[in-house]
Design a protein around this motif. Structure first.
Motif, PDB file in Angstrom:
ATOM      1  N   ARG A 132      16.175   6.499  -4.402  1.00  0.00           N
ATOM      2  CA  ARG A 132      15.195   5.988  -3.442  1.00  0.00           C
ATOM      3  C   ARG A 132      15.810   5.990  -2.051  1.00  0.00           C
ATOM      4  O   ARG A 132      16.991   5.669  -1.882  1.00  0.00           O
ATOM      5  N   SER A 133      15.007   6.396  -1.089  1.00  0.00           N
ATOM      6  CA  SER A 133      15.425   6.324   0.312  1.00  0.00           C
ATOM      7  C   SER A 133      14.435   5.444   1.043  1.00  0.00           C
ATOM      8  O   SER A 133      13.221   5.668   0.975  1.00  0.00           O
ATOM      9  N   ASP A 134      14.945   4.463   1.740  1.00  0.00           N
ATOM     10  CA  ASP A 134      14.065   3.514   2.413  1.00  0.00           C
ATOM     11  C   ASP A 134      14.585   3.259   3.824  1.00  0.00           C
ATOM     12  O   ASP A 134      15.793   3.073   4.031  1.00  0.00           O
ATOM     13  N   GLY A 135      13.685   3.281   4.795  1.00  0.00           N
ATOM     14  CA  GLY A 135      14.081   2.982   6.166  1.00  0.00           C
ATOM     15  C   GLY A 135      14.822   4.104   6.857  1.00  0.00           C
ATOM     16  O   GLY A 135      15.457   3.888   7.893  1.00  0.00           O
ATOM     17  N   PHE A 136      14.719   5.344   6.316  1.00  0.00           N
ATOM     18  CA  PHE A 136      15.406   6.473   6.945  1.00  0.00           C
ATOM     19  C   PHE A 136      14.664   6.883   8.219  1.00  0.00           C
ATOM     20  O   PHE A 136      13.453   7.066   8.218  1.00  0.00           O
ATOM     21  N   VAL A 137      15.402   6.994   9.309  1.00  0.00           N
ATOM     22  CA  VAL A 137      14.821   7.392  10.586  1.00  0.00           C
ATOM     23  C   VAL A 137      14.968   8.908  10.732  1.00  0.00           C
ATOM     24  O   VAL A 137      16.082   9.424  10.798  1.00  0.00           O
TER      25      VAL A 137
END
Length: 271
Positions: free
Chosen positions: A11-16
């Protein structure tokens, strides 16, 4: 299969993600160079563009980067239709380092440029000097122009860019002094005569494609007709053959390499 928590492996979360900026589109029909030739001094460059999907806010800088070999003439910037009010910051910068040999016009705007608004301006440029080898020069130096909007006059913080998508201009080189001399009494109407064509190109032209060719085209005035096989004196050290069709003659260059310097050819033509 349906994605659910039991099947989730990562899971990837908050990637800019990467920052995106507006696109500047140069109008190919309205962006022109008055004299598309090498060695042209102070010829007029006209530019028309629009930006989107957002606007360019007031106080930003527009930076126009010319291709290698071009130089802008200072104090020739002229705003056109739709161009915003201009601040006192208007100057030409000669680039250094990796961009050595390039020139940029920098203009600060006092009012915003609305999205999709057509904006026009002009300036004068000196085109590149005639290179020793045109094909090699064009293969090493892209012809595209770059227009940026940025919050700084260096263009390090762009807010809009044309991404060098405008292809630029195909510049023409000079054949130098060209002379066309008919044989004695060669101006008699309806007579088949020979004409000597002398030229002195200032640059070499070669094909960079394996098995490619280089041709020189000669167009006679109305009423003249070249022979189908129009090479009158053979062999010729520069041209291997000539094909005539009406007032047009096409000369094939030996070895796909047209050298700089003097060259001459004698052709068959009927008045």
């Amino acid at each position: 299969p349906e994605l659910n928590a039991s099947r989730q492996l990562d899971r990837s979360d908050g990637f800019v993600g990467p920052e995106t900026i507006n696109r500047i589109s140069l109008d190919p029909a309205l962006t022109t160079l008055a004299s598309p030739h090498y060695d042209a001094n102070a010829t007029e460059f006209q530019c028309a563009f629009h930006v989107g999907p957002g606007e360019v806010s007031a106080g930003q800088y527009l930076l126009l980067f010319a291709p290698f070999g071009y130089t802008f003439v200072d104090r020739t910037f002229r705003p056109g239709e739709g161009f915003p009010l201009v601040a006192g910051v208007v100057f030409v910068r000669q680039l250094t380092g990796a961009n050595r040999g390039q020139s940029a016009y920098v203009v600060q705007v006092l009012t915003k440029i609305r999205a999709s608004q057509l904006v026009q301006f002009g300036a004068r440029v000196n085109t590149p000097a005639t290179p020793e080898d045109i094909a090699l020069f064009e293969s090493e130096h892209p012809k595209s122009w770059l227009l940026l909007a940025a919050t700084d006059e260096e263009g390090a913080e762009p807010t809009a860019s044309s991404d060098s998508l405008f292809p630029g201009f195909d510049l023409l080189a000079s054949f130098g002094e060209v002379a066309v001399v008919a044989e004695a009494n060669g101006v008699t109407p309806g007579k088949r005569v020979t004409v000597s064509v002398r030229m002195a190109p200032r640059t070499a032209m070669q094909s960079l494609i394996e098995g490619g060719s280089v041709y020189v085209r000669v167009t006679a005035p109305l009423g003249f007709q070249f022979d189908l096989g129009c090479l009158a004196v053979t062999p010729n050290p520069t041209f291997m053959g000539c094909t005539g069709s009406g007032r047009l003659a096409v000369l094939g260059v030996r070895g796909a390499m047209f050298q700089a310097g003097e060259a001459s050819v004698v052709l068959w033509v009927t008045n």
